[in-house]
Structures are given as structure tokens and as C-alpha cells.
Write an enzyme that holds these catalytic residues in place. Sequence first.
Site, short mmCIF file in Angstrom:
data_model
loop_
_atom_site.label_atom_id
_atom_site.label_comp_id
_atom_site.label_asym_id
_atom_site.label_seq_id
_atom_site.Cartn_x
_atom_site.Cartn_y
_atom_site.Cartn_z
N ARG A 1 -1.55 -2.31 -6.85
CA ARG A 1 -1.61 -3.44 -5.90
C ARG A 1 -2.46 -4.57 -6.47
O ARG A 1 -2.09 -5.75 -6.43
CB ARG A 1 -2.18 -2.94 -4.58
CG ARG A 1 -2.40 -3.99 -3.51
CD ARG A 1 -2.80 -3.29 -2.21
NE ARG A 1 -3.34 -4.19 -1.20
CZ ARG A 1 -2.61 -4.90 -0.36
NH1 ARG A 1 -1.29 -4.85 -0.43
NH2 ARG A 1 -3.17 -5.66 0.55
N HIS B 1 -3.31 -9.92 3.52
CA HIS B 1 -4.72 -9.92 3.88
C HIS B 1 -4.93 -10.67 5.19
O HIS B 1 -4.46 -11.79 5.36
CB HIS B 1 -5.56 -10.57 2.78
CG HIS B 1 -5.68 -9.74 1.56
ND1 HIS B 1 -6.10 -10.25 0.34
CD2 HIS B 1 -5.45 -8.43 1.33
CE1 HIS B 1 -6.11 -9.29 -0.56
NE2 HIS B 1 -5.72 -8.17 0.02
N HIS C 1 -3.82 2.69 -6.23
CA HIS C 1 -4.08 1.43 -5.54
C HIS C 1 -4.28 0.28 -6.52
O HIS C 1 -4.15 -0.89 -6.16
CB HIS C 1 -5.32 1.57 -4.65
CG HIS C 1 -5.43 0.51 -3.59
ND1 HIS C 1 -4.56 0.43 -2.52
CD2 HIS C 1 -6.30 -0.52 -3.44
CE1 HIS C 1 -4.90 -0.59 -1.76
NE2 HIS C 1 -5.94 -1.19 -2.28
N LYS D 1 -2.52 -1.71 7.65
CA LYS D 1 -3.97 -1.77 7.79
C LYS D 1 -4.40 -3.05 8.49
O LYS D 1 -5.42 -3.09 9.18
CB LYS D 1 -4.62 -1.68 6.40
CG LYS D 1 -6.13 -1.56 6.41
CD LYS D 1 -6.67 -1.38 5.01
CE LYS D 1 -8.19 -1.27 5.01
NZ LYS D 1 -8.72 -1.12 3.64
N ARG E 1 0.85 -1.19 0.00
CA ARG E 1 0.00 0.00 0.00
C ARG E 1 0.89 1.24 0.00
O ARG E 1 2.01 1.22 0.51
CB ARG E 1 -0.91 0.02 1.22
CG ARG E 1 -1.91 -1.14 1.27
CD ARG E 1 -2.78 -1.05 2.52
NE ARG E 1 -3.80 -2.09 2.54
CZ ARG E 1 -3.62 -3.29 3.07
NH1 ARG E 1 -2.45 -3.60 3.63
NH2 ARG E 1 -4.59 -4.19 3.06
N TYR F 1 -10.08 -11.81 -6.29
CA TYR F 1 -9.19 -12.24 -7.37
C TYR F 1 -9.53 -13.64 -7.88
O TYR F 1 -8.85 -14.15 -8.77
CB TYR F 1 -7.74 -12.21 -6.90
CG TYR F 1 -7.31 -10.87 -6.35
CD1 TYR F 1 -7.20 -9.77 -7.20
CD2 TYR F 1 -7.05 -10.69 -5.00
CE1 TYR F 1 -6.83 -8.52 -6.70
CE2 TYR F 1 -6.68 -9.46 -4.49
CZ TYR F 1 -6.57 -8.38 -5.36
OH TYR F 1 -6.21 -7.15 -4.86
#
Length: 417
Positions: free
Chosen positions: A349, A372, A346, A286, A261, A381
Site C-alpha cells: 500500500r 485517508h 501492508h 477503516k 488494505r 509521504y
Amino acid sequence: MSQKLTKSRIDKASSEKADYFLWDTELKGFGLKVSKGGRKTYVCKYRVGSGRTAPSRRMTIGAHGSPWTLDQARSEARKILGRAANGEDPAKEKQDEKKQITVAQLCDLYLEHGVGTKKQSTIATDKGRIERHIKPLLGSKRVPTVNRADIRRFLQDVAAGKTATDQKTGKFGRAIVRGGKGTATRTVGLLGGIFAYAEDAGLIELNPVRGIKRFKDKKGERFLSQVEMVALGQAMSDGLKQGQNRQAIAVLKLLMFTGARKGEIEALKWENVDLAAGYLRIEESKTGQKSIPLNTEALEILRELTRVSGSPFVFPALRGKGHYQGTTKVWRVIRERAGLSDVRMHDLRHSFASIAVSGGASLPIIGALLGHADNSTTQRYAHLHDDPVKAASEAVGSAIGKHIGDKKNTQLDGKNG
């Protein structure tokens, strides 16, 4: 736990696994709440009416520190206890008063008390949506009067660009707010959280956002093709030749090669760069702590950077002691030069993930690469697996075809059939 409250004892009070209270022996009913997160808040406890059966109330005075000192909080508690002794109910009166606060005031309360588990980057995004969209359209309305029709109108207005603006912020800053369906959907999602906070606080009975149908959020569905990747790389090379900031270009390249990020790369410190092992050790992202593997291209970019004496950051600020924050401005120039005006930073990414999937990486591996915390986040995805699965099917079909291709006219006889 009862003891005479002093500043020293309050400062020494540490957080535990659960909230707890320290009650003052000097003034009965006055105390300090210490939350499990470490927040210290002065409170006052009293009974409404006389006798042990009278209902008790606990009223928040304010957080320890500015503006509430121990002496000021104890003085305020005396006033509250005095009013209660005269038959008043200060806590209920305060609650009734809060029920009439505006949406703008509710948003401020939410940012002060309702975001305890959120990351600072998320809180910053929330503040932007509140100031740019929620307050201009709903800020003056009284919280109990907001209904579902107001929320639907808000959704449509943000989607239509009613809050769009382009203005200077400070000497060098610039705020560009466009609105749109994606912004409308995400801002209504934030509104839902704000009104859920109001519901929990007893300010409203029903959350007006609940059940509101929003636009489908297409966030994250833009993936760069190979041709677009090449165009972007060429635009970066041209940008360097034309004097674009080298730090910004290096940040953009690292975003492309790591899938990290923007905030993780811009705020990167040298102490978190492990060149020997080939990892970035991110202390706070995050999703918490994570390690980002560095491929050969990413390692080469980092090794070519020059460390600035006195700064812990890989990309130090051009002015001051912080880290560089000008990537967004340079990105707009680069993407325009590459003919990719619809691509967000973004999306680099997401494109990193899409290339990994096309190369045969599994969803769990993609989730690990991107850091994640929730497997459901990686599911966006899943549809990209179609191409490698189809390619595998073609390979299997071709292999089988080589074995049965010269037997197309062969028929099974009864003995073998």
C-alpha cells in the site's frame, strides 16, 4: 419517561440523537438506559440516606439480553433498593471493588465497553496485542498499583522480544509474535487508551502511560523499489506455476495495483465491484465508506476471476461460507522467494503511494487514492516529493541555461545595470 417496562416496549425502544432513560412505573428506581448507539442497559437509581437532599446514585445492572432478562434485572433492582433502604451504598461498594481489579480484567472491560467507535478490524488487532503482550506481562497486577516504572519496563520487555512466540492456533492456524520496538510502541499506545478508560471510570486518578517516551514508530516507512517490484512480480508468477493458491496471488496483485488494505480485498463482494465505472465501492473500511479507482491492470485481474455460485465474495473461503483468509501464509512464501523477507504486506500500500508521488501526484490526490480520512495521515509521504521537485528544478535550470549559456562573459554596463 416513565411507563411499565415490558419486553415488548424494550424491544421497540429505538436509539435517538442522545442517550435517554425509560423508568419503570412498577418498581420505582428501576429503568432502562438506551444509548445513542442503540445499546440497552438495565439501571437502578436510589438515594444514599433519607430526604430529598440525600445524594442520588445510579447503578448499572447489565445489558438487556443474555444474561439479563427483564425479570432478572427487576429482581436485581429490588435487591439493590433493599440494600439502599438499609443504609448501604451498593454503587460505591461496586466502584471500590472495581478499583482493585487486575489489568487483565480491565482489558476485558475495555473491550466490552470502551471500543464503541472502533472498527472491528481495529478491535481484532487490539485483542491480539492484549492477549499476546499486555496480559502476559501486566495482566496479574492490580490496576491502581501500576506505575510509570511498570510501563517503561513493559515497553523494554516487548521491544526485547520477551513476549515472542510461535504456536499453532487451531487445526490450520499459526500465531507468530515477534515483539520489537514498533510493536512495543503501538502496544503502549493501546495501554494508554485502556488506562484512559480506567481514569474516566474513576478506577485510577492518573494515567501511568501519560508522558512515557516511546520508540520512534517506523511503521509505514518501507517502500519497494522498481527492482524489488519486478522481483515480487516474478515470485508471484513462479508461485502460480508451483501451485500456490491462485486466490492469494490475485489478492496480492490487487493490493499492489490499488493500494487497498488486505481486509478490504479479501472480504470484497461482487456487489461492490463496479467494472463498468472502474471502481470498488467499499461499504465499510477503516475510515468508513470509500471508492477505490481501478486501473487497467486491476480491472484485468478482476475480469479473469471466476464467480463461485452461491457465494457473494470475490474470494470465497476454501471451506465454509465466508471469504478467503489465507493470503498471509502465501505472502510469506512469495516474499521469501523474492528475497524481501523484511517487507510486510501492508508495504504494498505504501509502495503504491510512493509510485504515485514519484509520478507527480499531489498529497491530496494520494489521500483520495488511499481513502485517508485525515490529511495528516498522508503527510508520511511528503518527503517523497523531493525527487519530482528536484527533477522539476533540473528541467527549469536546463531551460534557463539554454538561454544564457552563450552570455557567460557578458558584463552589465552602467546604463542597463
